[in-house]
Design a protein around this motif. Structure first.
Motif, mmCIF file in Angstrom:
data_model
loop_
_atom_site.group_PDB
_atom_site.id
_atom_site.type_symbol
_atom_site.label_atom_id
_atom_site.label_comp_id
_atom_site.label_asym_id
_atom_site.label_seq_id
_atom_site.Cartn_x
_atom_site.Cartn_y
_atom_site.Cartn_z
ATOM 1 N N ALA A 28 0.831 -1.205 0.000
ATOM 2 C CA ALA A 28 0.000 0.000 0.000
ATOM 3 C C ALA A 28 0.862 1.251 0.000
ATOM 4 N N ALA A 29 0.564 2.143 -0.918
ATOM 5 C CA ALA A 29 1.156 3.475 -0.974
ATOM 6 C C ALA A 29 0.106 4.399 -1.589
ATOM 7 N N PRO A 30 -1.017 4.592 -0.880
ATOM 8 C CA PRO A 30 -2.101 5.382 -1.458
ATOM 9 C C PRO A 30 -1.706 6.834 -1.681
ATOM 10 N N GLU A 31 -2.474 7.497 -2.525
ATOM 11 C CA GLU A 31 -2.213 8.900 -2.832
ATOM 12 C C GLU A 31 -2.537 9.771 -1.622
ATOM 13 N N LEU A 32 -1.924 10.957 -1.595
ATOM 14 C CA LEU A 32 -2.223 11.934 -0.551
ATOM 15 C C LEU A 32 -3.710 12.221 -0.533
ATOM 16 N N PRO A 33 -4.319 12.473 0.578
ATOM 17 C CA PRO A 33 -3.681 12.862 1.828
ATOM 18 C C PRO A 33 -3.199 11.694 2.690
ATOM 19 N N SER A 34 -3.443 10.443 2.274
ATOM 20 C CA SER A 34 -2.966 9.307 3.051
ATOM 21 C C SER A 34 -1.440 9.295 3.054
ATOM 22 N N ARG A 35 -0.888 8.963 4.218
ATOM 23 C CA ARG A 35 0.566 8.818 4.325
ATOM 24 C C ARG A 35 0.949 7.397 4.740
ATOM 25 N N LEU A 36 -0.003 6.472 4.638
ATOM 26 C CA LEU A 36 0.228 5.067 4.965
ATOM 27 C C LEU A 36 1.135 4.417 3.928
ATOM 28 N N ARG A 37 2.084 3.626 4.398
ATOM 29 C CA ARG A 37 2.921 2.805 3.528
ATOM 30 C C ARG A 37 2.981 1.427 4.160
ATOM 31 N N MET A 38 2.794 0.388 3.331
ATOM 32 C CA MET A 38 2.831 -0.976 3.858
ATOM 33 C C MET A 38 3.591 -1.874 2.892
ATOM 34 N N PHE A 39 4.417 -2.731 3.470
ATOM 35 C CA PHE A 39 5.216 -3.674 2.702
ATOM 36 C C PHE A 39 5.117 -5.057 3.323
ATOM 37 N N SER A 40 5.269 -6.072 2.487
ATOM 38 C CA SER A 40 5.526 -7.426 2.941
ATOM 39 C C SER A 40 7.016 -7.641 2.728
ATOM 40 N N VAL A 41 7.728 -7.992 3.790
ATOM 41 C CA VAL A 41 9.185 -8.096 3.733
ATOM 42 C C VAL A 41 9.578 -9.543 4.029
ATOM 43 N N HIS A 42 10.368 -10.116 3.134
ATOM 44 C CA HIS A 42 10.755 -11.529 3.202
ATOM 45 C C HIS A 42 12.256 -11.614 3.487
ATOM 46 N N PHE A 43 12.616 -12.223 4.610
ATOM 47 C CA PHE A 43 14.011 -12.341 5.038
ATOM 48 C C PHE A 43 14.460 -13.791 4.940
ATOM 49 N N ALA A 44 15.595 -14.045 4.273
ATOM 50 C CA ALA A 44 16.224 -15.369 4.281
ATOM 51 C C ALA A 44 16.837 -15.590 5.663
ATOM 52 N N PRO A 45 17.135 -16.842 6.030
ATOM 53 C CA PRO A 45 17.746 -17.089 7.337
ATOM 54 C C PRO A 45 18.957 -16.189 7.583
ATOM 55 N N GLY A 46 18.962 -15.541 8.750
ATOM 56 C CA GLY A 46 20.065 -14.665 9.137
ATOM 57 C C GLY A 46 20.015 -13.264 8.555
ATOM 58 N N ALA A 47 19.142 -13.004 7.609
ATOM 59 C CA ALA A 47 19.061 -11.672 6.996
ATOM 60 C C ALA A 47 18.386 -10.700 7.963
ATOM 61 N N ARG A 48 18.756 -9.430 7.874
ATOM 62 C CA ARG A 48 18.201 -8.428 8.789
ATOM 63 C C ARG A 48 18.387 -7.026 8.222
ATOM 64 N N TRP A 94 16.431 -2.726 14.862
ATOM 65 C CA TRP A 94 16.615 -3.568 13.678
ATOM 66 C C TRP A 94 15.710 -4.783 13.837
ATOM 67 N N HIS A 95 15.464 -5.481 12.724
ATOM 68 C CA HIS A 95 14.667 -6.704 12.757
ATOM 69 C C HIS A 95 15.047 -7.576 11.581
ATOM 70 N N GLY A 96 14.816 -8.876 11.724
ATOM 71 C CA GLY A 96 15.152 -9.804 10.647
ATOM 72 C C GLY A 96 14.827 -11.231 11.027
ATOM 73 N N ALA A 97 15.285 -12.154 10.184
ATOM 74 C CA ALA A 97 15.018 -13.580 10.374
ATOM 75 C C ALA A 97 15.949 -14.174 11.417
ATOM 76 N N GLY A 98 15.519 -15.293 11.982
ATOM 77 C CA GLY A 98 16.394 -16.057 12.856
ATOM 78 C C GLY A 98 17.513 -16.689 12.049
ATOM 79 N N PRO A 99 18.503 -17.248 12.717
ATOM 80 C CA PRO A 99 19.664 -17.788 11.999
ATOM 81 C C PRO A 99 19.369 -19.025 11.161
ATOM 82 N N ARG A 100 18.270 -19.746 11.452
ATOM 83 C CA ARG A 100 17.999 -21.000 10.738
ATOM 84 C C ARG A 100 16.662 -21.016 10.010
ATOM 85 N N THR A 101 15.940 -19.896 10.021
ATOM 86 C CA THR A 101 14.603 -19.894 9.433
ATOM 87 C C THR A 101 14.343 -18.649 8.597
#
Length: 131
Positions: A28-48, A94-101
């Motif tokens: 989601a990145a609707p036009e103004l006046p909305s300032r909402l932004r939404m992403f689905s973020v996919h992390f490989a094991p250990g990525a952050r 910071w945030h990310g995946a666990g080391p094995r998942t």
């Protein structure tokens, strides 16, 4: 009402902001006046993410897998599918995946008036046993 039926292509997270393989899907990145932004973020094991802040905070909702999140000065916290994390405005973290998942989360932020959603810092140190 507006229904979006097509999405931008997945984008790989840039190396200056992420360690390991991370993919971002804009939801989601609707036009103004909305300032909402939404992403689905996919992390490989250990990525952050690198250390960063958000001007109006951030909500993370883990949809699959297991990961970790840490605010500056705090312990590394485990997060799992079904968990929701509220990160305070300006809170360095910071945030990310666990080391094995793999881990996927939805990330929602509100852009500042100037459009800024994130201020990036340095990558999390690999030598830190908590990273």
């Amino acid at each position: 009402m507006h229904i979006t039926r097509t999405r931008p292509d997945s984008k790989q997270g840039p190396a200056e902001h992420f360690t390991g393989a991370v993919w971002l899907d804009e939801i989601a990145a609707p036009e103004l006046p909305s300032r909402l932004r939404m992403f689905s973020v996919h992390f490989a094991p250990g990525a952050r993410t690198a250390w960063h802040t958000h001007p109006h905070g951030q909500v993370l909702h883990v949809t699959e897998g297991e990961g970790r999140v840490q605010r500056e000065g705090g312990p590394v916290e485990p997060i799992r599918a079904g968990d929701t994390v509220w990160i305070e405005p300006g809170e360095r973290h910071w945030h990310g995946a666990g080391p094995r998942t793999f881990m996927t989360h939805l990330a929602a932020v509100e852009a500042a008036v100037d459009g800024t959603t994130v201020t990036w810092g340095e990558l999390v140190d690999d030598a830190d046993p908590n990273s």
